[in-house]
Design a protein around this motif. Structure first.
Motif, mmCIF file in Angstrom:
data_model
loop_
_atom_site.group_PDB
_atom_site.id
_atom_site.type_symbol
_atom_site.label_atom_id
_atom_site.label_comp_id
_atom_site.label_asym_id
_atom_site.label_seq_id
_atom_site.Cartn_x
_atom_site.Cartn_y
_atom_site.Cartn_z
ATOM 1 N N SER A 1 0.821 -1.202 0.000
ATOM 2 C CA SER A 1 0.000 0.000 0.000
ATOM 3 C C SER A 1 0.863 1.263 0.000
ATOM 4 O O SER A 1 1.583 1.540 0.946
ATOM 5 C CB SER A 1 -0.910 -0.013 1.239
ATOM 6 O OG SER A 1 -1.379 1.283 1.501
ATOM 7 N N ASN B 1 -10.545 6.266 -3.393
ATOM 8 C CA ASN B 1 -11.571 5.768 -2.468
ATOM 9 C C ASN B 1 -12.791 5.373 -3.268
ATOM 10 O O ASN B 1 -13.409 6.227 -3.909
ATOM 11 C CB ASN B 1 -12.025 6.901 -1.537
ATOM 12 C CG ASN B 1 -11.196 7.012 -0.305
ATOM 13 O OD1 ASN B 1 -10.020 7.337 -0.385
ATOM 14 N ND2 ASN B 1 -11.801 6.756 0.833
ATOM 15 N N ASN C 1 -6.269 -1.139 1.533
ATOM 16 C CA ASN C 1 -6.759 -0.033 2.353
ATOM 17 C C ASN C 1 -8.278 -0.134 2.487
ATOM 18 O O ASN C 1 -8.971 -0.365 1.508
ATOM 19 C CB ASN C 1 -6.426 1.302 1.691
ATOM 20 C CG ASN C 1 -4.982 1.371 1.237
ATOM 21 O OD1 ASN C 1 -4.071 1.130 2.034
ATOM 22 N ND2 ASN C 1 -4.759 1.677 -0.038
ATOM 23 N N LEU D 1 -11.730 1.824 4.358
ATOM 24 C CA LEU D 1 -12.272 2.924 5.150
ATOM 25 C C LEU D 1 -13.544 2.416 5.814
ATOM 26 O O LEU D 1 -14.505 2.044 5.134
ATOM 27 C CB LEU D 1 -12.578 4.135 4.260
ATOM 28 C CG LEU D 1 -12.966 5.400 5.034
ATOM 29 C CD1 LEU D 1 -11.748 6.015 5.724
ATOM 30 C CD2 LEU D 1 -13.619 6.429 4.122
ATOM 31 N N VAL E 1 -8.888 2.558 -1.990
ATOM 32 C CA VAL E 1 -9.318 2.481 -0.598
ATOM 33 C C VAL E 1 -10.745 1.939 -0.661
ATOM 34 O O VAL E 1 -11.637 2.585 -1.212
ATOM 35 C CB VAL E 1 -9.322 3.867 0.098
ATOM 36 C CG1 VAL E 1 -9.836 3.736 1.532
ATOM 37 C CG2 VAL E 1 -7.940 4.496 0.070
ATOM 38 N N THR F 1 -5.608 11.269 -1.843
ATOM 39 C CA THR F 1 -6.603 10.279 -2.264
ATOM 40 C C THR F 1 -7.721 11.012 -2.994
ATOM 41 O O THR F 1 -7.898 12.221 -2.825
ATOM 42 C CB THR F 1 -7.207 9.512 -1.067
ATOM 43 O OG1 THR F 1 -7.672 10.453 -0.108
ATOM 44 C CG2 THR F 1 -6.187 8.590 -0.432
#
Ligand code: SF4
Ligand code: SF4
Lengths: 291, 227
Positions: free
Chosen positions: A2, A45, A100, A102, A73, A16
């Motif tokens: 990552s 993301n 990753n 969230l 993400v 990001t």
């Protein structure tokens, strides 16, 4: 590997950018837009049924981006899956190359386009972080051993404009205590508000890297709407006036984004862009900064 | 008839750490009938508190603590005793504990876990107040139920949708976690807001009420008659 993790842990500034899956199976635009700005972005993301509106799954779009060499993400909310499905999705995501994650609570079902859907919320965001930590440690939520364990880099959301601020700080500290290793914030337009948040967060002993949320305002009307209706979004009157008076709203809006980044970059560890359809302007926003 | 089960004494002991004097309150409504709130249980708890070195400032058993108006009148007569106590230990269902919590400015500790609404309700029944989750969390949430007062039933603080004290779901609905935060602040127990509440044992409620707790009239008449 990552990049986001490496950069944030090495104290390097990271960027990001949000990418929303389509409502349907045609991903051409989404993938093209992401590929065009890929050189500027450390990770994309991918939202998980953002605003409770039905869309393609986050994990599928993450995989398609990863296949093109773009880091993601994986956003995950607690709204639609119970603890069995959440854990199983996480294991699947790791197997497909996502590192990753969230962890989010998720908007309530009635706010979206399927208001009659069953809201799940079997876990909350803190428990989801704890779950990720357990999986990383080689066991599931009830302590059963895993055959091969993931090594996720988990993050969480924070809201610098929350009023009152104290509960937000305490909740953020809890998130950090339960495994959050980076924060991405709600959209910021007032750097004083952000500075205050950062100061209180650090005073509370939370050293977790924070990425400031940047969302371009497409019009003065949108700015007024967000200021009045979106939790924790504070838009100063001067900013709304700037947009109202501007002859070129797009130009002004991008300028505001660049300015907020410049004013906050020294206070935090990264920037989280939410272009909401303005992906093409991401290079302009970044060009306008001192980054 | 709301059914509760006594919490293990060790759990209650943990709640009372840091308190010297405790007022003990019981309920003579459903909880007397099910044996988890009435005079007998209050007597037992009182003995344990004595043994453990707590100063019991007083005990009282009130009929239907869930009825806030009624309970308020009765508590008013003993307000001085409550005033000199560090906290209250309430043996009742989750609805009664929440009613008491609204009436007094002190930390209110629940002594029971509410597991079922049984059949005939108390005088102030409300699924809107208690979801009979079987693992009462009111100790950590200032006597405000996170499962009913937070639309999402979150257990560890407000979601990002809380705005100016209101819930993201309805503009007029207070955010349950804001209420919890304010309440804990008022009783000087903000430390509790960062206590981690683990995922709920959902099998204790919703579709999985344990068989032994299904002693409702419905269960007796409709489910068991077939056997
Ligand atoms: S936490 Fe809420 S639902 Fe659970 S027993 Fe207590 S009052 Fe009832
Ligand atoms: S706004 Fe408050 S009450 Fe509403 S769902 Fe979020 S935490 Fe719960």
């Amino acid at each position: 590997m990552s990049t986001l993790k490496d950069k944030l842990e090495a104290g390097e500034f990271a960027i990001t950018c949000e990418a929303g899956p389509p409502k349907g199976v045609d991903l051409e635009n989404e993938l093209k837009e992401a590929e065009e700005i890929a050189g500027l972005i450390d990770a994309f993301n991918v939202t998980d049924l953002q605003s409770s509106a039905m869309r393609m799954s986050s994990v599928a779009m993450c995989r398609l981006l990863e296949e093109r060499g773009l880091e993601t993400v994986y956003q995950m909310t607690c709204r639609d899956r119970n603890r069995l499905a959440l854990q199983s999705s996480l294991l699947g995501a790791w197997a497909l190359g996502m590192e990753n994650v969230l962890a989010l609570t998720g908007d309530y079902t009635t706010l979206g386009d399927h208001p009659d859907a069953m809201p799940v919320f079997d876990l909350d965001s803190i428990q989801l972080l704890e779950t990720i930590e357990r999986l990383n440690g080689g066991e599931d939520l009830v302590g059963n051993e895993l055959k091969g364990s993931p090594q996720f880099f988990p993050g969480a959301a924070a809201n610098p404009g929350a009023d009152p601020l104290k509960p937000q700080i305490l909740k953020s500290r809890m998130k950090a205590d339960h495994g959050a290793r980076f924060f991405q914030t709600q959209a910021v337009y007032d750097s004083d508000v952000f500075a205050k948040f950062m100061e209180e967060l650090r005073d509370a002993g939370v050293e977790t890297p924070v990425m400031v949320g940047i969302l371009p305002l497409k019009s003065a009307g949108m700015a007024r709407f967000m200021d009045a209706n979106i939790a924790g979004v504070v838009i100063p009157d001067e900013v709304i006036k700037e947009l109202t008076d501007a002859s070129d709203t797009v130009q002004k809006s991008l300028e505001i984004c660049s300015r907020v980044i410049n004013e906050t970059a020294d206070l935090c560890e990264g920037v989280h862009l939410m272009p909401m359809g303005w992906e093409e302007y991401v290079p302009d926003i970044l060009d306008g900064t001192d980054l | 008839m709301i059914l509760s089960e006594p919490k293990p004494w060790e759990e209650i002991e943990g709640y009372l750490e840091g308190d010297d004097s405790v007022f003990l309150l019981g309920c003579d409504g459903c909880d007397a009938a099910t044996g988890d709130g009435g005079a007998e249980r209050v007597g037992e708890l009182s003995g344990k508190l004595d043994e453990g070195g707590w100063n019991v400032t007083g005990t009282k058993v009130i009929e239907f603590l869930c009825n806030k108006a009624l309970a308020g009148m009765k508590l008013a007569r003993i307000s001085d005793l409550i005033e000199e106590s560090d906290s209250l230990l309430v043996s009742c269902c989750g609805i009664g504990v929440q009613a008491v919590s609204k009436l007094v400015d002190k930390q209110v500790h629940p002594a029971n876990d509410t597991v079922s609404m049984g059949d005939f309700h108390g005088t102030w029944p409300s699924e809107e107040t208690c979801k009979r989750c079987g693992e009462c969390l009111l100790e950590y949430t200032g006597g405000i139920c996170p499962l009913t007062m937070c639309v999402k039933g979150l257990l560890n603080g407000a979601c990002g949708g809380s705005y100016e004290g209101k819930c993201e779901v309805e503009p007029d609905r207070p955010c349950g976690w804001e209420l919890i935060y304010e309440r804990l602040k008022d009783v000087g127990r903000l430390d509790l807001i960062e206590e981690y509440n683990p995922p709920k044992a959902r099998q204790k409620y919703q579709f999985g009420v344990p068989m032994e707790n299904r002693n409702s009239l419905y269960w007796a008449i409709e489910a068991e008659e077939g056997e």
